[in-house]
Write an enzyme that holds these catalytic residues in place. Structure first.
Site, PDB file in Angstrom:
ATOM      1  CE1 TYR A 126      -4.134   7.827   0.368  1.00  0.00           C
ATOM      2  CE2 TYR A 126      -3.353   7.935   2.626  1.00  0.00           C
ATOM      3  CZ  TYR A 126      -3.879   7.205   1.570  1.00  0.00           C
ATOM      4  OH  TYR A 126      -4.126   5.865   1.726  1.00  0.00           O
ATOM      5  CG  ASP A 184      -1.986   1.018   1.256  1.00  0.00           C
ATOM      6  OD1 ASP A 184      -2.959   0.947   0.497  1.00  0.00           O
ATOM      7  OD2 ASP A 184      -1.816   1.944   2.073  1.00  0.00           O
ATOM      8  NE  ARG A 185      -0.109   6.799   0.531  1.00  0.00           N
ATOM      9  CZ  ARG A 185      -0.422   7.600  -0.501  1.00  0.00           C
ATOM     10  NH1 ARG A 185      -1.295   7.199  -1.412  1.00  0.00           N
ATOM     11  NH2 ARG A 185       0.141   8.777  -0.641  1.00  0.00           N
ATOM     12  CG  HIS A 231      -5.753  -3.324   0.521  1.00  0.00           C
ATOM     13  ND1 HIS A 231      -4.932  -3.164  -0.583  1.00  0.00           N
ATOM     14  CD2 HIS A 231      -5.402  -2.350   1.406  1.00  0.00           C
ATOM     15  CE1 HIS A 231      -4.117  -2.138  -0.380  1.00  0.00           C
ATOM     16  NE2 HIS A 231      -4.387  -1.632   0.821  1.00  0.00           N
ATOM     17  CG  HIS A 270      -8.976   6.546   0.159  1.00  0.00           C
ATOM     18  ND1 HIS A 270      -9.327   5.583  -0.768  1.00  0.00           N
ATOM     19  CD2 HIS A 270      -7.679   6.303   0.476  1.00  0.00           C
ATOM     20  CE1 HIS A 270      -8.293   4.786  -0.975  1.00  0.00           C
ATOM     21  NE2 HIS A 270      -7.280   5.202  -0.254  1.00  0.00           N
ATOM     22  CD1 TRP A 271      -5.623   6.923  -2.680  1.00  0.00           C
ATOM     23  CD2 TRP A 271      -4.414   7.725  -4.377  1.00  0.00           C
ATOM     24  NE1 TRP A 271      -4.666   5.999  -2.986  1.00  0.00           N
ATOM     25  CE2 TRP A 271      -3.913   6.462  -4.019  1.00  0.00           C
ATOM     26  CE3 TRP A 271      -3.820   8.426  -5.418  1.00  0.00           C
ATOM     27  CZ2 TRP A 271      -2.818   5.881  -4.672  1.00  0.00           C
ATOM     28  CZ3 TRP A 271      -2.746   7.859  -6.070  1.00  0.00           C
ATOM     29  CH2 TRP A 271      -2.231   6.599  -5.698  1.00  0.00           C
TER      30      TRP A 271
END
Length: 286
Positions: A204, A104-105, A266, A149-150
């Site tokens: 973000y 993910d991030r 995820h 959400h980004w």
């Protein structure tokens, strides 16, 4: 959780990172995603530690790590700054060269680490993420609907922190059943800290600005990743729905790419730790 691992706060210059490390063998750095902490790896680590020295930090801004003051340009939460943290961390622990895996991030930090510090990274494993610049260039209506959400977290006109801090448990919706009791408590401590929520939003905001610019600059310059790359994606997430064959995207960025789908949602390290560990061990085998 993390039996026989050492825990430390380690200065990396601009900030300090909370880290757990242990095991034996060649070094492997594991980078978590949003809104998790290093504890997301707790089911994978026991399977890796007999074969590798495993290092699990909280990224800057996340968990118990430091939260540098932000700037209008969001540079302190850029993936370039986070990658620099990781080089400093690994050198402090005695590792000049190492493999890195990010989810993910954390996958964006791992990618930038391999791009900016090719002499340090031996192998790169990426989980559920393509380069930020690539994702934003392909951000059509389907992406915006699924990953809205980004843009909510990344904008500044109506900051998301006020909404999230009003009910962090309702916003993030993690459970002890899916994460494990100790990992859940670590995560919950983090999401109830307004400073952490702000830092995660800054992650973000950097993604939509300076991180995209870094990826776009690499593409324009024709820079590619020279180390072997493994891409793992979740069968029950939306990588294929959004991108078709995600391996083809990574082959535009790296010279040697392999990959496989993981039968999970995820948060694959929590949902399918045996499959994730087996894929990483096979990729890292000499």
């Amino acid at each position: 959780m993390f039996d026989d691992f050492q825990s430390d706060m380690i200065s990396v210059g601009e900030t300090e990172l909370f880290v757990r490390y242990g095991g034996s063998g060649s070094p492997l750095l594991l980078l978590h995603g949003h809104p998790r902490t290093h504890a997301t790896w707790h089911r994978v680590v026991p399977l890796l530690a007999p074969h590798h020295t495993v290092i699990c930090p909280d990224l800057r801004g996340y968990g118990r790590s430091g939260k540098p003051r932000t700037t209008p340009g969001h540079e302190p939460y850029s993936k370039r700054a986070m990658a620099g943290d990781m080089v400093a961390l690994m050198r402090t622990l005695g590792h000049e060269r190492f493999a890195v895996a990010g989810h993910d991030r954390g996958s964006y930090v791992a990618h930038r680490l391999a791009a900016d510090h090719p002499d340090a990274v031996t192998r790169l494993a990426v989980m559920d993420g393509i380069p930020i610049g690539e994702a934003l260039a392909r951000a059509a209506a389907r992406f915006a609907a699924a990953w809205w959400h980004w843009f909510f977290l990344g904008q500044t006109a109506k900051p998301a922190e006020r909404v999230i801090n009003a009910d962090p448990d309702g916003w993030y919706r993690g459970t002890a059943e899916e994460m494990g009791e100790e990992a859940y408590e670590d995560y919950r401590r983090a999401i109830h800290d307004p400073a952490t929520v702000h830092a995660m939003c800054e992650d973000y905001r950097a993604g939509l600005t300076v991180d995209r610019a870094a990826d776009d600059a690499d593409r324009r310059a024709g820079r590619r990743l020279g180390c072997p790359v493994l891409f793992l994606w979740s069968a029950k997430d939306d990588m294929e729905e959004l991108y078709g064959d995600p391996l083809e995207i990574w082959r535009e960025w790296a010279d040697e790419v392999t990959g496989q789908v993981i039968d999970s949602g995820h948060h694959m390290a929590e949902e399918a730790p045996e499959e994730v560990a087996a894929a990483l061990l096979a990729f890292l085998r000499p």
